[in-house]
Design a protein around this motif. Structure first.
Motif, short mmCIF file in Angstrom:
data_model
loop_
_atom_site.label_atom_id
_atom_site.label_comp_id
_atom_site.label_asym_id
_atom_site.label_seq_id
_atom_site.Cartn_x
_atom_site.Cartn_y
_atom_site.Cartn_z
N CYS A 81 -0.75 2.79 4.67
CA CYS A 81 -1.32 1.57 5.23
C CYS A 81 -1.77 1.81 6.68
O CYS A 81 -1.28 2.73 7.35
CB CYS A 81 -0.29 0.45 5.14
SG CYS A 81 -1.01 -1.20 5.33
N ALA A 124 -7.34 2.19 6.81
CA ALA A 124 -6.40 3.08 6.10
C ALA A 124 -7.11 4.34 5.63
O ALA A 124 -6.62 5.46 5.84
CB ALA A 124 -5.79 2.34 4.92
N GLU A 145 -0.16 -3.99 6.86
CA GLU A 145 -1.37 -4.68 7.33
C GLU A 145 -1.55 -6.02 6.62
O GLU A 145 -2.07 -6.97 7.20
CB GLU A 145 -2.59 -3.80 7.08
CG GLU A 145 -3.79 -4.13 7.93
CD GLU A 145 -3.53 -3.90 9.41
OE1 GLU A 145 -2.67 -3.09 9.78
OE2 GLU A 145 -4.21 -4.57 10.23
N CYS A 162 0.83 -1.21 0.00
CA CYS A 162 0.00 0.00 0.00
C CYS A 162 0.86 1.26 0.00
O CYS A 162 0.37 2.33 -0.33
CB CYS A 162 -0.91 0.02 1.22
SG CYS A 162 -1.57 -1.59 1.62
N SER A 171 -3.61 2.43 -1.05
CA SER A 171 -4.09 1.69 0.12
C SER A 171 -5.49 1.15 -0.15
O SER A 171 -6.11 1.46 -1.17
CB SER A 171 -4.08 2.62 1.34
OG SER A 171 -4.73 3.83 1.02
N CYS A 172 -5.98 0.34 0.77
CA CYS A 172 -7.31 -0.27 0.62
C CYS A 172 -8.34 0.83 0.34
O CYS A 172 -8.34 1.87 0.98
CB CYS A 172 -7.68 -1.00 1.91
SG CYS A 172 -6.67 -2.45 2.20
FE1 FES Z 1 -2.52 -1.64 3.60
FE2 FES Z 1 -5.18 -2.14 3.62
S1 FES Z 1 -3.56 -3.56 3.74
S2 FES Z 1 -4.15 -0.26 3.51
#
Ligand code: FES
Length: 576
Positions: free
Chosen positions: A124, A203, A88, A56, A196-197
């Motif tokens: 992240c 995040a 993460e 991310c 990122s997600c």
């Molecule tokens: Fe890194 Fe979701 S795993 S922002």
């Protein structure tokens, strides 16, 4: 360029012609820096969590170059350095175990380097709070540049959020209704750009918190990672940090109580992650603001969630940006007198000025106040003899029929115990039971894993049961939902009452009354507590020993107990 009345901190390294100044400058010159890089211009640290093991944040190396352009343009001198980057998606046992280590890395880097101001680069989940915590302990001029969310996931024409369809695909592959090649193609379509997600998970929530706190520039939260406007934002941040140093605007001028109150209400309006509770309390304590769990309950009550984003809604962060982004949400809060408009942003404007002209371009994504996604977007803080120091729940993610409930406990002593027994056909559980998970808190796991939203027993799923009350000292992923009571404090491994719940005990939950009660009399609880020894896995490293010895409970943000003891000293030693 040097203000002799307030000489920059970096002059202690680079000023004058002493032997140490010669050495500090000379060694830096091996990178090709000219003499005038050390003539008294502000030295701007760029603290980067770039790492190929934190996908991310993998684009942050390039984004930092844009920050450098801005720093040079404004007459500063940028120096980039890496810090620990807890990922993460790749870190075991849990990235939360390393948030505090990364925060220490940031704090000590700022303290030991000749830095006058800092730009934090993060994206992240844990990297954002870690960097802000570390910088807060130092209180120098600071801006955070988020990496931005990935583009929408798209698989076979379907819009998918980070993690939202994975469970389904795994089940389809197992059932033979999805081929392995389609499964692998879904992996690529699900995460198809840098960033990122892109759900409103932790995040995105933390990027929004940064913007709401005034610590990021306008639209910091939602510009997609690969949108050229993310580069513009980074360059502008580089320019602006030089001004902040010249104006001596320290972080504590930005992170005031009003700023935190704004952030809590923004969290409710966006339907943000419960993880933000821990992180904001930890940040607040480091900057000297007395933020408590009760502030979360009080300030978020009655604030509707108006953003229709997954996991609770339909859209994703890319859609959110095109719909107007966070400034549009903050403007709506301001119009309902739920925003401290005078709070200062790093841009040099007040929050009120920053969001005054924000517009909404899609009422499907950012809904009308009178037509919210959820009427109650805040975080409920429950207390009682089962959680004397509090526990949290997201009412918007809970089932209304379970808001007031009395059920029989089914207890799991660890996540391993849960996995071993949850699908046992003989497990004595029904839809009115309450699942209780112990020893997954900060000390117990250690690191407070995101396992609080335990999956339901297979036999109940097959009967069509979709939600049950779950109680634990663990956390929950920002993409999860259900009637899940988290962050119980004190945790089981600390000898909190959660440790003494037995299968068959009755538990009463009343969310409206904020009550969490274990229906066992005090004498019996005292008998169970006698001779308590924590049920925790052995420590496997020196750092884990430090963590388990010093981590605080969830109500205090899970920071180290020594992080704030040295705050005053820390402020003195890094001051100009
Ligand atoms: Fe890194 Fe979701 S795993 S922002």
């Amino acid at each position: 360029m040097v203000d002799e009345k307030r000489p920059l901190r970096s002059r202690q390294w680079y000023g004058g012609n002493s032997k140490s100044a010669f050495m500090h400058r000379s060694w830096m010159k091996n990178q090709g820096m000219p003499d005038d890089a050390f003539d008294g211009r502000p030295i701007i640290g760029i603290c980067n969590t770039w790492s190929e093991m934190t996908p991310c944040n993998a684009h942050l190396r390039g984004l930092a170059e844009r920050v450098k352009f801005g720093v040079y343009e404004a007459g500063g001198f940028p120096v980039e350095f890496p810090v620990l980057s807890p990922s993460e998606s790749q870190t075991r046992p849990t990235a939360m175990l390393y948030r505090n280590l990364a925060a220490m890395d940031v704090e000590e880097s700022i303290r030991c380097y000749p830095i006058d101001g800092i730009v934090l680069m993060a994206g992240c989940d844990k990297t954002t709070p870690a960097l802000v915590m570390g910088a807060a302990s130092c209180d120098i001029p600071t801006i955070l540049v988020s990496g931005g969310p990935m583009l929408n996931g798209v698989v076979k024409g379907e819009r998918v959020g980070s993690g939202t369809a994975v469970f389904r695909w795994v089940e389809e592959l197992k059932a033979g209704t999805m081929t392995e090649s389609d499964f692998l193609a879904a992996e690529a379509g699900h995460s198809r750009s840098a960033g990122s997600c892109m759900t409103m998970g932790t995040a995105s929530t933390m990027a929004a918190m940064v913007e709401a706190l005034g610590l990021g520039l306008f639209q910091n939260a939602a510009i997609p990672a690969v949108d050229a406007r993310r580069n513009q934002l980074a360059q502008l941040a580089g320019r602006r940090i030089v001004d902040l140093v010249r104006e001596d605007v320290k972080m504590s001028r930005i992170l005031t109580r009003e700023a935190f109150e704004n952030a809590i209400r923004v969290n409710a309006a966006i339907g943000g992650s419960t993880n933000a509770v821990l992180h904001l309390i930890a940040i607040a304590r480091r900057i000297g603001v007395d933020l408590t769990l009760d502030d979360w309950d009080r300030l978020g009550r009655g604030v509707p969630t108006i953003v229709d984003l997954m996991p609770s809604g339909r859209f994703l962060m890319e859609d959110f940006y095109y719909a107007g982004g966070l400034p549009a949400v903050m403007r709506a809060l301001a119009e309902h007198d739920l925003l401290h408009r005078d709070a200062l942003c790093v841009a040099g404007r007040t929050v009120g000025e920053q969001v005054a002209d924000a517009e909404v371009w899609s009422r499907e994504v950012i809904r009308e106040w009178s037509n919210p996604l959820r009427a109650e977007g805040g975080i409920a803080v429950l207390r009682g003899n089962l959680a004397p120091r509090g526990a949290v729940l997201k009412p918007s993610a809970a089932s209304p029929e379970l808001f007031k409930h009395r059920g029989r406990a089914v207890v799991f002593s660890s996540i391993e115990d849960y996995h071993a027994r949850i699908n046992d056909p003989d497990l004595d559980v029904d839809e009115r039971s309450i699942l209780v998970l112990q020893n997954c808190g900060p000390k117990g796991y250690p690191g407070m894993a995101e396992v609080g939203n335990m999956g339901l027993p297979k036999k109940l799923l097959e009967k069509g049961v979709r939600d049950m009350i779950r109680i634990s000292d663990a956390r929950m992923s920002g993409t999860a939902y259900g009637t899940v009571i988290l962050h119980v404090a004190p945790e089981a491994a600390e000898g909190g009452p959660l440790a003494f719940v037995r299968t068959g005990d009755w538990i009463e939950v009343d969310i409206d009354a904020r009550r969490l009660h274990l229906d066992v009399n005090a004498d019996e609880l005292a008998r169970r507590a006698a001779g308590f020894t924590p049920q925790v896995p052995p420590i496997s490293s020196g750092y884990q020993h430090i963590y388990r010895t010093h981590v605080e409970q969830a109500d205090l943000g899970c920071d180290f107990d020594f992080a704030n003891m040295s705050r005053e000293l820390s402020l003195q030693r890094v001051s100009h």
